[in-house]
Design an enzyme around this catalytic site. Structure first.
Site, mmCIF file in Angstrom:
data_model
loop_
_atom_site.group_PDB
_atom_site.id
_atom_site.type_symbol
_atom_site.label_atom_id
_atom_site.label_comp_id
_atom_site.label_asym_id
_atom_site.label_seq_id
_atom_site.Cartn_x
_atom_site.Cartn_y
_atom_site.Cartn_z
ATOM 1 N N ARG B 48 0.874 -1.287 -0.031
ATOM 2 C CA ARG B 48 0.029 -0.152 -0.012
ATOM 3 C C ARG B 48 0.817 1.125 -0.107
ATOM 4 N NH1 ARG B 48 -1.697 2.329 4.397
ATOM 5 N NH2 ARG B 48 -1.889 0.518 5.543
ATOM 6 N N TYR B 101 -15.317 16.749 -16.488
ATOM 7 C CA TYR B 101 -15.626 15.497 -16.343
ATOM 8 C C TYR B 101 -17.014 15.269 -15.431
ATOM 9 C CZ TYR B 101 -15.802 10.374 -15.472
ATOM 10 O OH TYR B 101 -16.163 9.118 -15.344
ATOM 11 N N ASP B 173 -6.107 18.618 -15.324
ATOM 12 C CA ASP B 173 -6.578 17.267 -15.758
ATOM 13 C C ASP B 173 -6.029 17.060 -17.335
ATOM 14 O OD1 ASP B 173 -7.630 15.032 -16.887
ATOM 15 O OD2 ASP B 173 -9.260 14.988 -15.572
ATOM 16 N N LYS B 198 -7.412 5.667 -19.889
ATOM 17 C CA LYS B 198 -7.677 6.130 -21.221
ATOM 18 C C LYS B 198 -6.380 5.910 -22.210
ATOM 19 C CE LYS B 198 -11.360 7.661 -19.544
ATOM 20 N NZ LYS B 198 -11.309 7.740 -17.927
#
Lengths: 390, 383
Positions: B48, B101, B173, B198
């Site tokens: 983690r 978005y 972004d 993406k």
């Protein structure tokens, strides 16, 4: 149902009609079932159904259909490595008492398979130079000759055989032609009447150096004829590897294009270096068979072999060791550029006379050109030339 | 080094034990320490907090963006959430692009506003609007350029300059253009945010996110939240993304070439009212697109004549273009925002930011452009 049973009979997740995943799932299942025994015996189930992963698997099947179509054939069998595909094609075309013709200019493990192992199974061979037409005619005219395994361009010397001539001659004698088309790729050579294509999928198909695989491609009847052997050999391609191949294939044309662009630029760069005496790349006008390659292929692949001037083994190794972007390794066709000493990595099975006949010397270097920026590849070669030949 | 070379080699060194040319998938939660004195001497303790495969991807993306460091996440939204957490506390204020978005909009209005953070949605295409919206408690400016789905651009350099003067973090972004075409950090932004789902992955195989930052301090802040909330990327996803990234520039080049051809085709079609693509001369911010990016990307939107009904008809008629919400992959995908991605937005708010009923979003893939045009032509002719 008790929960102890539930853990092995897990709930089915059925998406609604028409709702599909854009990327086919990876079928990680060894076994496939039918509702009834009668259903499993229906002709469509026998032909296109799935029973056991060693026979077939939907993920692997998708890859087979894709590769067959790209190679202008209608069927294929995917296997675990390129060498497994060579074995499958050879064993599928030969029985004891038969003879196979191979060439001096070919991939080392293929030669070893024929010379060392097939001979133990009562299969004779002739190994001749791909340029020696009289010797090829003679080998093909022997009554027991049943198959011929060849490459174009050849590995590592990038020689170009006249495929039309070779295939015509083989057809007349009813000899099965097997082309290891790994270098040319799926988009090349489909127009010739070659019986079986084999590819190492590990190279341009996967393209990212992350999975191994091989494939035998041909017309349906031929593939059907060798399918029982394939199922029996059990050299299956793992569905996880098949998935990585399918994923790699999505950029196949882009990558192959870039490999070719970079390789041509490197070949031209090397041609201008005083430290280099010979550059072998079919895309170069100076290549003895450039016109033939241009006729037979759309493009010329990503491998370039060249000869260092006045270089013994130590000097050649030193040059290779100094390369930083090119990693020393013997594969090809992946994003990363690789370099290999030809004699050490690709010709140790040949006798001195055979090496001489094939043109292999300790000064030869093979580059598997990757898809990096061309300037960085050239700069890497440049610094190695400067320091080795200082 | 050239971008194509970096995308293949950066962050990856052959495995010291075996020489494997690819970074192994370290599918291990735990890393053994040689002794208490040498705790963390190899850099890893628990996956983690850090995993070697994930770290390789983080380093690769940091190099590609020209950033100081990068952190990776399970999704793009997780990356964005880490930015919010690292920069915003109760009583703070943030400025967000009014076209963003849908997930960003939800994160702000449905989640963070519950914790006492205030948001102003601003038309960031003009830096003056941003300057006007700044308050004493403004801590974050979050822009998306080109914006999803209308492709409105925000001037990164101008907004960054304003942000830096006021000590406000500017996060961009950069999902639509990737560092291959647009480099926000070099234009002055503090953080470049990505959904790696993406273009980085590019094959519709994984979900993931990344934050590339311009300073060690900011990385430490963000990494703290990445570790504390555990929104990490898995080693296998990192490995698939490492592999996908190797062809990023090749795919971006071809996909944007295809997009340009399709945009020009659509512009001439009589069933199409309007086409929006930064590479078109008719695009209102074409000059800005050329100035702040080296490519126009592969996202197009267009307005079909006939509103919702025509949009739906088009969706039902295309065959090669796939009806799906994702973008950036090798397959061409088509979306109708009003009924899909932006259905949650109030109709008035949608219209205000330019998401009209007939708007169709196209994520152009790697297919042969002739096949894509044939598919669109057949479908448009049916309207």
């Amino acid at each position: 149902m008790k929960k102890e049973t539930r853990v092995t009979h897990q709930p089915a997740v059925k998406p609604p009609e028409g709702n599909r995943s854009l990327v086919e799932p990876v079928y990680r299942s060894v076994k496939f079932s039918f509702p009834t025994i009668a259903d499993s015996l229906k002709p469509e189930a026998r032909q296109a159904g799935f029973e056991y992963m060693r026979d077939s698997n939907p993920t692997t099947r998708q890859l087979e259909l894709l590769c067959a179509e790209l190679q202008d054939r209608d069927d294929a069998i995917a296997v675990g490595t390129g060498m497994a595909s060579i074995w499958l094609a050879l064993l599928g075309s030969l029985t004891a008492g038969d003879r196979v013709v191979i060439f001096l200019e070919s991939y080392r493990p293929s030669r070893v398979a024929v010379r060392k192992f097939l001979s133990r199974l009562g299969i004779a061979f002739d190994m001749v130079s791909i340029h020696d037409r009289p010797a090829i005619v003679e080998a093909f005219s022997k009554v027991d000759t049943k198959a011929c395994l060849f490459e174009s361009p050849t590995n590592p010397m990038l020689q170009i055989p006249d495929i039309e001539w070779l295939v015509d001659l083989a057809r007349k004698q009813e000899i099965t032609t097997i082309l290891d088309n790994t270098f040319g790729g799926f988009h090349n050579h489909g127009q010739y009447a070659i019986d079986l294509f084999v590819h190492s999928l590990t190279k341009y198909a996967g393209g990212h150096g992350d999975a191994m695989g091989g494939i035998v491609i041909g017309k349906k009847e031929r593939i059907r004829a060798i399918k029982p052997l394939a199922v029996n050999m059990g050299a299956v391609l793992d569905p996880g590897a098949a998935y990585l191949m399918l994923r790699g294939m999505k950029t196949y044309y882009l990558r192959y294009e870039r490999h070719c662009e970079n390789a041509l630029a490197i070949a031209e760069y090397l041609s201008g270096r005083s430290e280099v005496t010979e550059v072998l790349y079919p895309g170069l006008k100076s290549h003895p068979a450039h016109a033939l390659a241009k006729k037979q292929m759309h493009d010329y692949g990503g491998v370039v072999t060249f000869t260092l001037r006045n270089s013994d083994k130590e000097k050649t190794w030193d040059f290779i060791d100094r390369l930083k972007v090119f990693a020393t390794a013997s594969s090809l066709g992946s994003a990363e550029s690789l370099v290999a000493p030809v004699e050490l990595y690709l010709a140790m099975d040949l006798s001195e006379a055979e090496r001489k006949a094939a043109g292999i010397t300790e000064a030869k270097v093979r580059l598997a050109v990757g898809i990096e920026h061309i300037d960085d590849l050239k700069a890497d070669l440049e610094q190695a030339f400067k320091s080795t030949f200082a | 080094m050239g971008f194509s070379t970096k995308q293949v080699h950066a962050g990856v060194t052959p495995d010291p034990v075996t020489g494997a040319i690819l970074t192994p998938i370290y599918q291990s939660t735990t890393f053994v320490q040689e002794s208490v004195d040498q705790y963390l001497s190899k850099g890893f303790s628990y996956s983690r907090s850090g995993n070697p495969t994930v770290r390789a991807l983080e380093q690769k993306i940091a190099v590609l963006e020209g950033g100081v460091a990068c952190t990776c996440y399970s999704t793009g939204m997780a990356a964005e959430q880490a930015v919010f957490q690292a920069t915003l506390s109760a009583g703070d204020h943030a400025i967000i692009s009014d076209v963003a978005y849908g997930g960003t909009y939800r994160l702000a209005t449905k989640i963070y506003s519950r914790y006492g953070v205030e948001f102003t949605f601003v038309d960031t295409s003009n830096a003056k609007n941003v300057a006007k919206a700044i308050r004493d408690n403004t801590k974050l400016i979050f822009t998306e350029t080109p914006a999803n789905p209308t492709l409105k651009l925000s001037p990164i350099a101008a907004i960054s300059e304003i942000a830096r003067k006021k000590n406000i973090v500017h996060a961009v972004d950069n999902t639509f253009l990737t560092p291959y075409f647009q480099r926000p950090l070099e234009l002055g932004a503090h953080i470049s945010v990505h959904s790696t789902t993406k273009y980085f992955d590019g094959h519709n195989a994984t979900t993931g996110g990344a934050n590339v930052v311009d300073s060690k301090e900011l990385d430490e802040k963000i990494r703290f939240h990445q570790n504390a909330t555990g929104v990490i990327m898995s080693p296998f996803v990192a490995w698939l993304t490492l592999q996908g990234t190797k062809t990023l520039s090749l795919r971006m080049d071809r996909q944007s070439e295809n997009a340009q051809v399709i945009a020009e085709f659509l512009e001439k079609h009589k069933k199409v009212d309007k086409v929006c693509y930064p590479g078109l001369k008719s695009f209102p911010q074409h000059a800005l697109a050329k100035k702040q990016a080296s490519g126009f990307g592969a996202m197009i939107w267009f307005e079909v004549k006939g509103g919702v009904k025509a949009g739906k008809k088009l969706m039902d008629s295309v065959k090669l273009c796939t009806l799906a919400e994702n973008l950036g992959s090798v397959e061409t995908l088509i979306t109708h925002p009003v009924t899909m991605t932006h259905a949650i937005m109030a109709p008035a708010e949608r219209l205000r930011v330019g998401i009209t009923d007939g708007l169709v979003r196209l994520s152009v893939g790697l297919e042969d452009v002739e096949d894509l045009i044939a598919d669109l032509k057949t479908a448009l002719d049916r309207i």
